[in-house]
Design a protein around this motif. Structure first.
Motif, PDB file in Angstrom:
ATOM      1  N   VAL A 188      75.208  53.168  78.790  1.00 37.80           N
ATOM      2  CA  VAL A 188      74.114  52.662  77.958  1.00 37.80           C
ATOM      3  C   VAL A 188      72.777  53.203  78.448  1.00 37.80           C
ATOM      4  O   VAL A 188      71.909  53.606  77.656  1.00 37.80           O
ATOM      5  N   ALA A 189      72.617  53.246  79.769  1.00 36.19           N
ATOM      6  CA  ALA A 189      71.355  53.738  80.334  1.00 36.19           C
ATOM      7  C   ALA A 189      71.166  55.234  80.071  1.00 36.19           C
ATOM      8  O   ALA A 189      70.083  55.683  79.682  1.00 36.19           O
ATOM      9  N   ILE A 190      72.237  56.020  80.265  1.00 33.77           N
ATOM     10  CA  ILE A 190      72.126  57.478  80.178  1.00 33.77           C
ATOM     11  C   ILE A 190      72.070  57.965  78.734  1.00 33.77           C
ATOM     12  O   ILE A 190      71.294  58.874  78.400  1.00 33.77           O
ATOM     13  N   PHE A 191      72.878  57.369  77.870  1.00 33.74           N
ATOM     14  CA  PHE A 191      73.000  57.896  76.508  1.00 33.74           C
ATOM     15  C   PHE A 191      72.185  57.130  75.468  1.00 33.74           C
ATOM     16  O   PHE A 191      72.056  57.608  74.338  1.00 33.74           O
ATOM     17  N   ILE A 192      71.630  55.985  75.814  1.00 31.08           N
ATOM     18  CA  ILE A 192      70.868  55.204  74.837  1.00 31.08           C
ATOM     19  C   ILE A 192      69.446  54.944  75.320  1.00 31.08           C
ATOM     20  O   ILE A 192      68.480  55.353  74.668  1.00 31.08           O
ATOM     21  N   ARG A 193      69.311  54.267  76.462  1.00 33.40           N
ATOM     22  CA  ARG A 193      67.969  53.845  76.873  1.00 33.40           C
ATOM     23  C   ARG A 193      67.088  55.022  77.275  1.00 33.40           C
ATOM     24  O   ARG A 193      65.937  55.135  76.813  1.00 33.40           O
TER      25      ARG A 193
ATOM     26  N   LEU B 224      65.500  53.049  67.835  1.00 38.43           N
ATOM     27  CA  LEU B 224      64.849  53.485  69.071  1.00 38.43           C
ATOM     28  C   LEU B 224      64.292  52.299  69.852  1.00 38.43           C
ATOM     29  O   LEU B 224      64.379  52.266  71.082  1.00 38.43           O
ATOM     30  N   GLY B 225      63.707  51.338  69.120  1.00 32.85           N
ATOM     31  CA  GLY B 225      63.163  50.164  69.791  1.00 32.85           C
ATOM     32  C   GLY B 225      64.239  49.355  70.489  1.00 32.85           C
ATOM     33  O   GLY B 225      64.070  48.910  71.638  1.00 32.85           O
ATOM     34  N   ILE B 226      65.368  49.154  69.791  1.00 35.31           N
ATOM     35  CA  ILE B 226      66.491  48.443  70.410  1.00 35.31           C
ATOM     36  C   ILE B 226      67.078  49.265  71.544  1.00 35.31           C
ATOM     37  O   ILE B 226      67.449  48.729  72.597  1.00 35.31           O
ATOM     38  N   GLY B 227      67.147  50.597  71.331  1.00 34.63           N
ATOM     39  CA  GLY B 227      67.695  51.458  72.367  1.00 34.63           C
ATOM     40  C   GLY B 227      66.864  51.455  73.636  1.00 34.63           C
ATOM     41  O   GLY B 227      67.400  51.529  74.749  1.00 34.63           O
ATOM     42  N   LYS B 228      65.548  51.356  73.489  1.00 31.67           N
ATOM     43  CA  LYS B 228      64.679  51.391  74.667  1.00 31.67           C
ATOM     44  C   LYS B 228      64.877  50.179  75.562  1.00 31.67           C
ATOM     45  O   LYS B 228      64.710  50.270  76.776  1.00 31.67           O
ATOM     46  N   ILE B 229      65.214  49.043  74.960  1.00 31.69           N
ATOM     47  CA  ILE B 229      65.395  47.828  75.761  1.00 31.69           C
ATOM     48  C   ILE B 229      66.869  47.504  75.986  1.00 31.69           C
ATOM     49  O   ILE B 229      67.196  46.432  76.511  1.00 31.69           O
ATOM     50  N   ALA B 230      67.753  48.414  75.543  1.00 28.12           N
ATOM     51  CA  ALA B 230      69.180  48.173  75.739  1.00 28.12           C
ATOM     52  C   ALA B 230      69.487  48.126  77.236  1.00 28.12           C
ATOM     53  O   ALA B 230      69.065  48.999  77.993  1.00 28.12           O
ATOM     54  N   PHE B 231      70.219  47.107  77.635  1.00 26.19           N
ATOM     55  CA  PHE B 231      70.507  46.938  79.055  1.00 26.19           C
ATOM     56  C   PHE B 231      71.807  46.179  79.235  1.00 26.19           C
ATOM     57  O   PHE B 231      72.025  45.144  78.588  1.00 26.19           O
ATOM     58  N   VAL B 232      72.671  46.721  80.066  1.00 27.52           N
ATOM     59  CA  VAL B 232      73.913  46.050  80.447  1.00 27.52           C
ATOM     60  C   VAL B 232      73.837  45.786  81.941  1.00 27.52           C
ATOM     61  O   VAL B 232      73.723  46.722  82.738  1.00 27.52           O
ATOM     62  N   GLU B 233      73.871  44.527  82.305  1.00 22.88           N
ATOM     63  CA  GLU B 233      73.656  44.162  83.711  1.00 22.88           C
ATOM     64  C   GLU B 233      74.778  44.643  84.617  1.00 22.88           C
ATOM     65  O   GLU B 233      74.535  45.121  85.723  1.00 22.88           O
ATOM     66  N   ARG B 234      76.003  44.535  84.137  1.00 22.09           N
ATOM     67  CA  ARG B 234      77.149  44.942  84.955  1.00 22.09           C
ATOM     68  C   ARG B 234      78.300  45.358  84.054  1.00 22.09           C
ATOM     69  O   ARG B 234      78.253  45.131  82.847  1.00 22.09           O
ATOM     70  N   GLY B 235      79.289  45.986  84.660  1.00 25.73           N
ATOM     71  CA  GLY B 235      80.447  46.396  83.891  1.00 25.73           C
ATOM     72  C   GLY B 235      80.473  47.888  83.636  1.00 25.73           C
ATOM     73  O   GLY B 235      79.549  48.637  84.004  1.00 25.73           O
ATOM     74  N   PRO B 236      81.512  48.372  82.964  1.00 23.24           N
ATOM     75  CA  PRO B 236      81.669  49.827  82.748  1.00 23.24           C
ATOM     76  C   PRO B 236      80.644  50.428  81.804  1.00 23.24           C
ATOM     77  O   PRO B 236      80.470  51.647  81.777  1.00 23.24           O
TER      78      PRO B 236
ATOM     79  N   PHE C 122      58.729  47.382  67.239  1.00 21.35           N
ATOM     80  CA  PHE C 122      59.973  46.612  67.287  1.00 21.35           C
ATOM     81  C   PHE C 122      60.252  46.111  68.701  1.00 21.35           C
ATOM     82  O   PHE C 122      60.677  44.961  68.889  1.00 21.35           O
ATOM     83  N   ARG C 123      60.050  46.960  69.683  1.00 21.24           N
ATOM     84  CA  ARG C 123      60.290  46.553  71.064  1.00 21.24           C
ATOM     85  C   ARG C 123      59.427  45.355  71.452  1.00 21.24           C
ATOM     86  O   ARG C 123      59.917  44.356  71.999  1.00 21.24           O
ATOM     87  N   ALA C 124      58.134  45.462  71.139  1.00 17.20           N
ATOM     88  CA  ALA C 124      57.230  44.364  71.481  1.00 17.20           C
ATOM     89  C   ALA C 124      57.580  43.095  70.707  1.00 17.20           C
ATOM     90  O   ALA C 124      57.533  41.987  71.252  1.00 17.20           O
ATOM     91  N   GLY C 125      57.936  43.253  69.431  1.00 18.84           N
ATOM     92  CA  GLY C 125      58.293  42.079  68.633  1.00 18.84           C
ATOM     93  C   GLY C 125      59.549  41.398  69.140  1.00 18.84           C
ATOM     94  O   GLY C 125      59.619  40.168  69.218  1.00 18.84           O
ATOM     95  N   ILE C 126      60.557  42.200  69.496  1.00 21.86           N
ATOM     96  CA  ILE C 126      61.811  41.628  69.998  1.00 21.86           C
ATOM     97  C   ILE C 126      61.594  40.942  71.345  1.00 21.86           C
ATOM     98  O   ILE C 126      62.085  39.835  71.590  1.00 21.86           O
ATOM     99  N   GLN C 127      60.841  41.577  72.225  1.00 18.64           N
ATOM    100  CA  GLN C 127      60.615  40.993  73.542  1.00 18.64           C
ATOM    101  C   GLN C 127      59.694  39.779  73.499  1.00 18.64           C
ATOM    102  O   GLN C 127      59.640  39.021  74.479  1.00 18.64           O
ATOM    103  N   SER C 128      58.980  39.585  72.379  1.00 21.90           N
ATOM    104  CA  SER C 128      58.127  38.408  72.264  1.00 21.90           C
ATOM    105  C   SER C 128      58.910  37.144  71.922  1.00 21.90           C
ATOM    106  O   SER C 128      58.386  36.044  72.035  1.00 21.90           O
ATOM    107  N   ILE C 129      60.163  37.302  71.499  1.00 27.01           N
ATOM    108  CA  ILE C 129      60.997  36.145  71.178  1.00 27.01           C
ATOM    109  C   ILE C 129      61.511  35.526  72.464  1.00 27.01           C
ATOM    110  O   ILE C 129      61.951  36.225  73.372  1.00 27.01           O
ATOM    111  N   ASP C 130      61.459  34.213  72.530  1.00 23.21           N
ATOM    112  CA  ASP C 130      61.895  33.507  73.734  1.00 23.21           C
ATOM    113  C   ASP C 130      63.352  33.827  74.067  1.00 23.21           C
ATOM    114  O   ASP C 130      64.203  33.918  73.175  1.00 23.21           O
TER     115      ASP C 130
END
Length: 247
Positions: free
Chosen positions: A59-64, A42-54, A137-145
């Motif tokens: 990813v936004a609708i079914f995961i994030r 869930l933590g990875i899913g919340k920050i899942a993001f694909v900038e461009r492409g199919p 998990f979300r906060a920990g992952i986003q804290s990494i440079d």
């Protein structure tokens, strides 16, 4: 022992307290284990993001978005209500002798009769813990440079390899304190499942108190047990922190 403290009540109900302690520990372990597994996705899913492409919109609708909705619901509603909802609505929908979506027949009847309250309690605690652990998990992952992501991708690692080999091992060190706090919170929140008739520590204390109309002895006794376990968990997390810090 103080003269007003009747130890005979504790002695008489000692087997029930032991059974309650075992159930409490089992619920906590199950909740932490499955809550951590689900919370990671869930933590990875919340920050899942694909900038461009199919894959951007799928990813936004079914995961994030589903991950965000799940976390919002379980963090924004009382655990007590979740326990009641899962026990009286969700579990009968999944496990029913005639119309169970997952299990039917005699096996469903046996599970419901013998382990119904335990299944409901464990499921409720796991689902609730997953929402809070997902934020950890979300906060920990986003804290990494971000340079760590870029360096891993430049080495030819894909997204999942980057998470598994580079990001999560580093983030885990930072997540240990809040994960330990969540385990302690889950231990104490497990007392709420006594509302559905599960014989854990709070249920044992309520039974002893009701039999004698005395409340100091049973509730002080389980408070002491909770305190000992909580201190033990805190010390264990502290040792893990020191181990990872030294390494």
């Amino acid at each position: 022992m103080l003269s007003w403290f009747r130890t005979d009540i504790i002695v008489e109900y000692w087997p029930l307290f032991l059974e309650g302690l075992q159930t409490t520990l089992e619920l906590t372990l199950i909740g932490v284990f499955f809550g951590t597994l689900l919370g990671l996705f869930l933590g990875i899913g919340k920050i899942a993001f694909v900038e461009r492409g199919p894959w951007k919109w799928p990813v936004a609708i079914f995961i994030r978005i589903p991950s965000q909705l799940y976390i919002t619901f379980f963090r924004g509603t009382p655990l007590f209500v979740q326990i009641l909802l899962i026990h009286f609505a969700l579990v009968p929908l999944l496990i029913h002798p005639d119309e169970g979506l997952l299990i039917q027949g005699q096996w469903a009847l046996h599970l419901k009769r013998e382990y119904g309250a335990f299944i409901s309690g464990a499921l409720a605690l796991s689902l609730n813990a997953a929402a809070y652990i997902a934020e950890i998990f979300r906060a920990g992952i986003q804290s990494i440079d971000k340079g760590q992501f870029e360096a891993a991708r430049s080495l030819g690692l894909n997204y999942f390899q980057t998470m598994k080999l580079v990001i999560i091992p580093q983030a885990f060190r930072r997540m240990l304190p809040p994960l330990g706090n969540e385990a302690i919170t889950l231990l104490k929140d497990s007392s709420l499942v006594s509302a559905i008739g599960l014989a854990e520590l709070a249920y044992a204390a309520r039974t002893a108190a009701g039999a004698y109309s005395r409340y100091w002895e049973p509730y002080l006794f389980i408070s002491f047990i909770y305190l000992i376990i909580t201190l033990g968990l805190s010390y264990g997390v502290h040792l893990l922190e020191r181990k990872f810090k030294n390494s």
